[in-house]
Design an enzyme around this catalytic site. Structure first.
Site, PDB file in Angstrom:
ATOM      1  CG  ASP A  92       0.277 -12.143   1.093  1.00 59.57           C
ATOM      2  OD1 ASP A  92      -0.826 -12.607   0.743  1.00 59.57           O
ATOM      3  OD2 ASP A  92       0.456 -10.929   1.308  1.00 59.57           O
ATOM      4  CD  GLU A 156      -5.052  -8.824   1.659  1.00 56.94           C
ATOM      5  OE1 GLU A 156      -5.920  -7.957   1.831  1.00 56.94           O
ATOM      6  OE2 GLU A 156      -4.246  -9.176   2.550  1.00 56.94           O
ATOM      7  CG  HIS A 423      -2.526  -6.826   9.996  1.00 60.43           C
ATOM      8  ND1 HIS A 423      -2.677  -5.786   9.102  1.00 60.43           N
ATOM      9  CD2 HIS A 423      -2.938  -7.939   9.331  1.00 60.43           C
ATOM     10  CE1 HIS A 423      -3.165  -6.248   7.954  1.00 60.43           C
ATOM     11  NE2 HIS A 423      -3.332  -7.568   8.087  1.00 60.43           N
TER      12      HIS A 423
END
Length: 454
Positions: A92, A156, A423
């Protein structure tokens, strides 16, 4: 230089690895059905299961975990009496954020300036390819000397604890002598690094209500309590004037005595604008590895375009609190909730919902597995010695595994070095790091098998 057959084999496998990573990155596997369809995660999970089956793994299964996600498991038996090593990654990924800010499409692996760009390329689909490359190289040179379990998580990034709860309910499944978590990164490209500590986290969704409905700001503004203004004041209470995190009762003065992070390097890595100060006190390492850090990761408010002159009746925000080793995440959650309750202004009605939590982690870097990894890193990175650093992020599964299997040695390596920009937009992976860390992992498995025979 003496030829290294394992390294040569992995180098020859890199085109295949790029093709596979291209396929895997194409799945928009954000574990939030409000962002992308569940079918994207299911597609990625099935891809992982197929990859394990093609490598001869047995008992390959899609595990339905309590949070609604799927983790992928497989077992590759080794020689009789050999130790068992668990290899971890997750498929993920984080949402792509502002897709217009990506220089290339986020879900299309694209090479640029020697790096491969795409969401999840480093965090952590590349970590799965690292495991596969290491295993393939060993199979080409006499076989894999340990039993291997692989677990690839599906949620996660959400921090919703699906795999942790599943492991607790099936404690025999992931039992191993050593665990390699492929989800951290080198301190710098070319500097081999194991991660010694992880901060834990708690995630809260906060709502303030002050009115039954929005009001005209000219007719009522100045006396009617504005929920958005109340939220701004409440969130501001979580920081001191210098930007340090201030949660009542939560210590924020610990120090880091290991590898340091020079401020000029941090500013460059974090892309801090000229003239803008860093926040907090102490060394950079103190602030990002040894102390708590609060972040407002989302806030609901009217956009500027189309805004009306209104006093807001409600406001909502999502808060992430990172907590260092030595602090219990559940205790930190209680302190944060109490802080919010005591600092809510004007009697606004506060509601708090916990949506994620994970404990901090500290590895035992004196264990034999770390000696085996240090030797492997010297082979993969000639002339360099393995370093130990902290990591500000969280991998909740680590504490679950440490609790279930207290004798297991847990190592953390991976591809998320600073240039990877995980991110953020334009996430990328260094193919050279993928290649070298795969070499290191392969040699680690050999070294570890020998260490258990001695």
């Amino acid at each position: 230089m003496t030829p290294n057959p394992i390294a040569e084999t992995i180098a020859s496998l890199m085109p295949r690895a790029r093709a596979e990573l291209t396929e895997l990155v194409a799945f928009q596997s954000v574990a939030d059905p409000a962002v992308f369809p569940r079918s994207e995660c299911e597609g990625a999970a099935n891809w992982v299961a197929g990859a394990l089956r093609s490598e001869g793994f047995q008992d390959v299964a899609l595990l339905d975990t309590p949070d609604g996600s799927q983790s992928v498991y497989g077992l590759l038996p080794g020689p009789a009496g050999a130790p068992t090593v668990l290899l971890y990654a997750h498929y993920d990924v984080q949402p792509p954020l502002d897709e217009s800010a990506w220089l290339t499409p986020p879900f299309e692996l694209t090479e640029r300036d020697g790096r491969w760009y795409g969401r999840g390329a480093a965090d952590c689909k590349g970590g799965l390819l690292m495991h596969l490359l290491a295993l393939r190289a060993l199979k080409a040179h006499g076989g894999i000397p340990v039993s291997v379990k692989v677990i690839v998580e599906g949620s996660e990034e959400q921090g919703t604890g699906g795999l942790e709860r599943y492991a607790e309910a099936h404690p025999e499944l992931l039992a191993a002598d050593a665990v390699v978590i492929g989800d951290t990164g080198n301190f710098r490209v070319g500097l081999p690094t194991v991660t010694a500590t992880l901060r834990g986290m708690t995630m809260l969704r906060v709502q303030l209500d002050t009115l039954k409905g929005n009001l005209h700001s000219g007719q009522f503004g100045g006396a009617a309590p504005d929920a958005l203004a109340a939220m701004i004041r409440l969130l501001d209470s979580l920081r001191a004037a210098d930007g340090s995190t201030t949660v009542d009762g939560l210590a924020a003065d610990a120090g880091w005595d290991g590898l340091q992070y020079p401020e000029d390097e941090f500013r460059q890595d974090a892309k801090v604008l000229d003239g803008v100060e860093l926040i907090g006190t102490g060394t950079v390492a103190d602030r990002i590895w040894a102390r708590p850090a609060v972040t407002v990761i989302g806030i609901d408010c009217p956009p500027v375009v189309g805004a009306t002159p209104s006093v807001q009746a409600s406001a909502r925000a999502q808060i992430s609190l990172r907590v260092p080793p030595g602090v219990d995440a559940a205790d930190a959650t209680k302190l944060l909730t109490a802080h919010l309750e005591s600092h809510t202004p004007w009697g606004a009605r506060l509601s708090v919902e916990q949506i994620g939590q994970g404990q901090p982690f500290r590895a035992d870097t004196s264990s034999p597995a770390y000696t085996s990894m240090a030797e492997a890193m010297r082979i993969a990175y000639p002339g360099e010695e393995m370093q130990s650093s902290g990591m500000g992020g969280s991998i909740p599964l680590c504490n679950t595994l440490a609790s279930l299997y207290p004798e297991a040695e847990i190592l953390l390596i991976g591809l998320s070095e600073p240039e990877a920009q995980i991110h953020a937009v334009n996430e990328s992976v260094s193919p050279e790091e993928l290649e070298r860390l795969s070499v290191a992992e392969a040699h680690f498995l050999v070294n570890y098998a020998h260490s258990k025979q001695d």
